[in-house]
Write a protein that holds these residues in place. Structure first.
Motif, PDB file in Angstrom:
ATOM      1  N   PHE A 338       0.758  -1.407   0.304  1.00  0.00           N
ATOM      2  CA  PHE A 338      -0.244  -0.075   0.300  1.00  0.00           C
ATOM      3  C   PHE A 338       1.200   1.211   0.167  1.00  0.00           C
ATOM      4  O   PHE A 338       2.013   1.406   0.231  1.00  0.00           O
ATOM      5  CB  PHE A 338      -0.887   0.242   0.973  1.00  0.00           C
ATOM      6  N   GLU A 339       0.212   2.264  -0.544  1.00  0.00           N
ATOM      7  CA  GLU A 339       0.646   3.582  -0.476  1.00  0.00           C
ATOM      8  C   GLU A 339       1.808   3.701   0.848  1.00  0.00           C
ATOM      9  O   GLU A 339       0.800   4.191   1.733  1.00  0.00           O
ATOM     10  CB  GLU A 339       0.144   4.502  -1.142  1.00  0.00           C
ATOM     11  N   ARG A 340       3.056   4.965   0.854  1.00  0.00           N
ATOM     12  CA  ARG A 340       3.485   4.876   2.059  1.00  0.00           C
ATOM     13  C   ARG A 340       2.252   6.246   2.527  1.00  0.00           C
ATOM     14  O   ARG A 340       2.297   6.579   2.210  1.00  0.00           O
ATOM     15  CB  ARG A 340       4.904   5.302   2.077  1.00  0.00           C
ATOM     16  N   GLY A 341       2.770   5.825   4.314  1.00  0.00           N
ATOM     17  CA  GLY A 341       2.023   7.209   5.202  1.00  0.00           C
ATOM     18  C   GLY A 341       0.227   6.506   4.253  1.00  0.00           C
ATOM     19  O   GLY A 341      -0.577   8.168   5.448  1.00  0.00           O
ATOM     20  N   ASN A 342      -0.447   5.822   4.417  1.00  0.00           N
ATOM     21  CA  ASN A 342      -1.935   6.410   3.063  1.00  0.00           C
ATOM     22  C   ASN A 342      -2.672   5.842   4.437  1.00  0.00           C
ATOM     23  O   ASN A 342      -2.667   4.212   4.094  1.00  0.00           O
ATOM     24  CB  ASN A 342      -1.664   6.326   2.089  1.00  0.00           C
ATOM     25  N   PRO A 343      -3.575   6.013   5.159  1.00  0.00           N
ATOM     26  CA  PRO A 343      -4.166   4.844   5.847  1.00  0.00           C
ATOM     27  C   PRO A 343      -5.325   4.887   5.458  1.00  0.00           C
ATOM     28  O   PRO A 343      -6.101   3.456   5.729  1.00  0.00           O
ATOM     29  CB  PRO A 343      -4.981   5.489   7.349  1.00  0.00           C
ATOM     30  N   ASP A 344      -5.563   5.644   4.429  1.00  0.00           N
ATOM     31  CA  ASP A 344      -7.136   4.738   3.072  1.00  0.00           C
ATOM     32  C   ASP A 344      -6.199   3.420   2.326  1.00  0.00           C
ATOM     33  O   ASP A 344      -7.085   2.699   2.110  1.00  0.00           O
ATOM     34  CB  ASP A 344      -7.441   5.814   2.657  1.00  0.00           C
ATOM     35  N   ALA A 345      -5.197   3.184   1.990  1.00  0.00           N
ATOM     36  CA  ALA A 345      -4.573   2.673   1.598  1.00  0.00           C
ATOM     37  C   ALA A 345      -4.676   1.183   1.972  1.00  0.00           C
ATOM     38  O   ALA A 345      -4.733  -0.060   1.689  1.00  0.00           O
ATOM     39  CB  ALA A 345      -2.966   2.880   0.398  1.00  0.00           C
ATOM     40  N   LEU A 346      -3.803   1.280   3.132  1.00  0.00           N
ATOM     41  CA  LEU A 346      -3.402   0.081   4.505  1.00  0.00           C
ATOM     42  C   LEU A 346      -4.815  -0.491   4.765  1.00  0.00           C
ATOM     43  O   LEU A 346      -5.140  -1.973   4.111  1.00  0.00           O
ATOM     44  CB  LEU A 346      -2.825   0.751   5.248  1.00  0.00           C
ATOM     45  N   ALA A 347      -6.071   0.216   4.697  1.00  0.00           N
ATOM     46  CA  ALA A 347      -7.404  -0.352   5.018  1.00  0.00           C
ATOM     47  C   ALA A 347      -7.935  -0.858   3.926  1.00  0.00           C
ATOM     48  O   ALA A 347      -9.035  -1.868   3.976  1.00  0.00           O
ATOM     49  CB  ALA A 347      -7.788   0.705   5.404  1.00  0.00           C
ATOM     50  N   LYS A 348      -7.584  -0.214   2.611  1.00  0.00           N
ATOM     51  CA  LYS A 348      -8.484  -1.034   1.459  1.00  0.00           C
ATOM     52  C   LYS A 348      -7.491  -2.447   1.184  1.00  0.00           C
ATOM     53  O   LYS A 348      -7.784  -3.256   0.398  1.00  0.00           O
ATOM     54  CB  LYS A 348      -8.388   0.076   0.111  1.00  0.00           C
ATOM     55  N   ALA A 349      -6.146  -2.280   1.730  1.00  0.00           N
ATOM     56  CA  ALA A 349      -5.425  -3.525   1.584  1.00  0.00           C
ATOM     57  C   ALA A 349      -5.344  -4.507   2.507  1.00  0.00           C
ATOM     58  O   ALA A 349      -6.149  -5.995   2.357  1.00  0.00           O
ATOM     59  CB  ALA A 349      -3.445  -3.140   1.302  1.00  0.00           C
ATOM     60  N   VAL A 350      -6.662  -4.156   3.899  1.00  0.00           N
ATOM     61  CA  VAL A 350      -6.622  -4.985   4.970  1.00  0.00           C
ATOM     62  C   VAL A 350      -7.791  -5.564   4.007  1.00  0.00           C
ATOM     63  O   VAL A 350      -8.468  -7.051   4.509  1.00  0.00           O
ATOM     64  CB  VAL A 350      -6.947  -4.712   5.888  1.00  0.00           C
ATOM     65  N   ASN A 351      -8.762  -4.472   3.944  1.00  0.00           N
ATOM     66  CA  ASN A 351      -9.991  -5.665   3.288  1.00  0.00           C
ATOM     67  C   ASN A 351      -9.948  -6.072   2.012  1.00  0.00           C
ATOM     68  O   ASN A 351     -10.501  -7.307   1.642  1.00  0.00           O
ATOM     69  CB  ASN A 351     -11.244  -3.763   2.875  1.00  0.00           C
ATOM     70  N   ARG A 352      -9.098  -6.333   0.892  1.00  0.00           N
ATOM     71  CA  ARG A 352      -8.703  -6.720   0.260  1.00  0.00           C
ATOM     72  C   ARG A 352      -8.576  -8.131   0.796  1.00  0.00           C
ATOM     73  O   ARG A 352      -8.887  -9.341  -0.046  1.00  0.00           O
ATOM     74  CB  ARG A 352      -7.854  -5.708  -0.955  1.00  0.00           C
ATOM     75  N   PHE A 353      -7.411  -8.258   1.544  1.00  0.00           N
ATOM     76  CA  PHE A 353      -6.618  -9.535   1.516  1.00  0.00           C
ATOM     77  C   PHE A 353      -8.104 -10.111   2.872  1.00  0.00           C
ATOM     78  O   PHE A 353      -8.087 -11.574   2.496  1.00  0.00           O
ATOM     79  CB  PHE A 353      -6.086  -9.400   2.617  1.00  0.00           C
ATOM     80  N   TYR A 354      -9.117  -9.985   3.650  1.00  0.00           N
ATOM     81  CA  TYR A 354     -10.200 -10.758   4.037  1.00  0.00           C
ATOM     82  C   TYR A 354     -10.466 -11.027   3.029  1.00  0.00           C
ATOM     83  O   TYR A 354     -11.372 -11.961   3.177  1.00  0.00           O
ATOM     84  CB  TYR A 354     -10.552  -9.903   5.356  1.00  0.00           C
TER      85      TYR A 354
END
Length: 392
Positions: A338-354
């Motif tokens: 996910f994009e560095r320093g981007n909580p929205d991108a991190l959340a999307k990555a976790v959502n995509r993983f699950y």
């Protein structure tokens, strides 16, 4: 092949070797438990902390320092007594190599690394991220980082000038090698790179594949600077998890409780986090194998992705910041970036993983053999042979 004898001036750290130090410790251990006889290691511990892990007993430990003065004395004795009857002198620390060279004249067939010095992370070359650090950290932190970079450049130039390019360097991971050595003027043909690798007698996958999510994620960190390690990003991302992930627990290893630095908005997601403090390295496998995935939200990672490699060797996928050393350990679909320093991108990555966790579990499990420490050991053998001119 003729056995190589190496005098290893070795950094030893307390109970859990971290980062690049862990890689050399693992190589020494591997050579014993696999019975490799390519190299005879004669080890001189250069740093001794209470509760340290000595190299495997099968290696010749020449000295056990009990004080800094004793350490310097032992180093001098080791170089004086053993330099003449070994093929290679290997300093795992650039700083200690320079000191020993100027004090004792440590010439001959020499290898230095992988503790070369911190690179300037890409994140600290980016204007927007620098603004973030200036807002949240004292300016001295950035100043110190760049001072360390200039000092490392000076050390490397000094080595090349004094020794006429006779030293060979070794580093963990391609990006750290480029950032710490090649970008600082060391020719690429004099740099060896340890691949991402760990002890697979400690880190290995569970006996049966995962087939159901436990809704448990893992963060492993020293977190000396929680904002730098991305804890604010993680807290903000949790608030954006899909409603179906409201029962997810994030286990944090390396901290006994929430860090002292002010992380805003934590109270609203407090129940998501569980803190476990530091645990012995041999107990980490259980944590990796129990987690659905490892999260690494840090702005930067200076070593060759050791924690990521440990998780991936256990067949546990990783969700990590894109760039720098993070991409050193990734293979195919075993990592989501996910994009560095981007909580929205991190959340999307976790959502995509699950949404499709089996896809990532399968990919990670298929790649576990790629992280065997044997590959790093073979690089070390090749490096020594190159220094001795036996690679022709």
């Amino acid at each position: 092949m003729t056995k190589i004898t190496a005098l290893v001036m070795m950094n030893i750290y307390s109970n859990r070797p971290i980062g690049n130090q862990a890689r050399m410790n693992d190589i020494l251990a591997y050579s014993s438990y696999e019975g490799r006889d390519d190299i005879e290691f004669r080890v001189v511990p250069l740093i001794l902390d209470e509760g340290h892990d000595s190299p495997d007993e099968d290696h010749i430990v020449l000295h056990e320092p009990s004080s800094r003065i004793d350490l310097l004395r032992n180093t001098f004795q080791a170089i004086r007594n053993h330099r003449a009857d070994v093929d290679i002198v290997h300093f795992t620390s650039l700083q200690w190599y320079l000191l020993c060279h100027f004090l004792f004249g440590s010439r001959g067939n020499t290898v230095v690394g992988p503790n070369i010095g911190p690179p300037i992370p890409t994140s600290l070359r980016d204007t927007e991220t620098i603004r973030f650090f200036q807002e949240h950290y004292p300016t001295q932190h950035l100043k110190d980082t760049h001072i360390r970079d200039r000092m490392t450049r000076w050390k490397l130039k000094t080595i090349d000038r004094v020794l006429n390019g006779s030293v060979r360097f070794i580093q963990c991971g391609q990006w750290p090698a480029e950032a710490t050595l090649i970008e600082r003027g060391i020719p690429e043909d004099r740099v060896s790179v340890f691949p991402p690798s760990v002890r697979t007698d400690i880190f290995y996958p569970r006996s049966s594949p995962r087939n159901q999510a436990r809704r448990e994620l893992l963060v492993v960190t020293s977190a000396s600077k929680p904002l730098l390690k991305g804890f604010q990003i993680l807290v903000d991302a949790v608030k954006q998890f899909e409603p179906s992930l409201s029962d997810v627990t994030i286990h944090v290893l390396g901290l006994g409780g929430w860090p002292d630095e002010k992380i805003t908005g934590y109270e609203s997601v407090r129940e998501t986090f569980e803190f476990h403090g530091r645990i012995p390295r041999e107990d980490l496998r259980k944590q990796y194998c129990s987690a659905d995935a490892l999260i690494n939200p840090s702005y930067t990672e200076a070593d060759g992705g050791t924690v990521m490699s440990e998780a991936l060797a256990c067949g546990t996928p990783v969700i990590a910041t894109r760039g720098d050393a993070f991409e050193t350990a990734a293979l195919g679909n075993n990592t989501l970036f996910f994009e560095r320093g981007n909580p929205d991108a991190l959340a999307k990555a976790v959502n995509r993983f699950y949404r499709t966790p089996n896809r990532y579990w399968t990919a990670a499990r298929e790649q576990v053999d790629a992280y065997d420490i044997e590959s790093a050991y073979d690089v070390l053998v090749d490096t020594y042979e190159r220094v001795l001119g036996r690679d022709k």
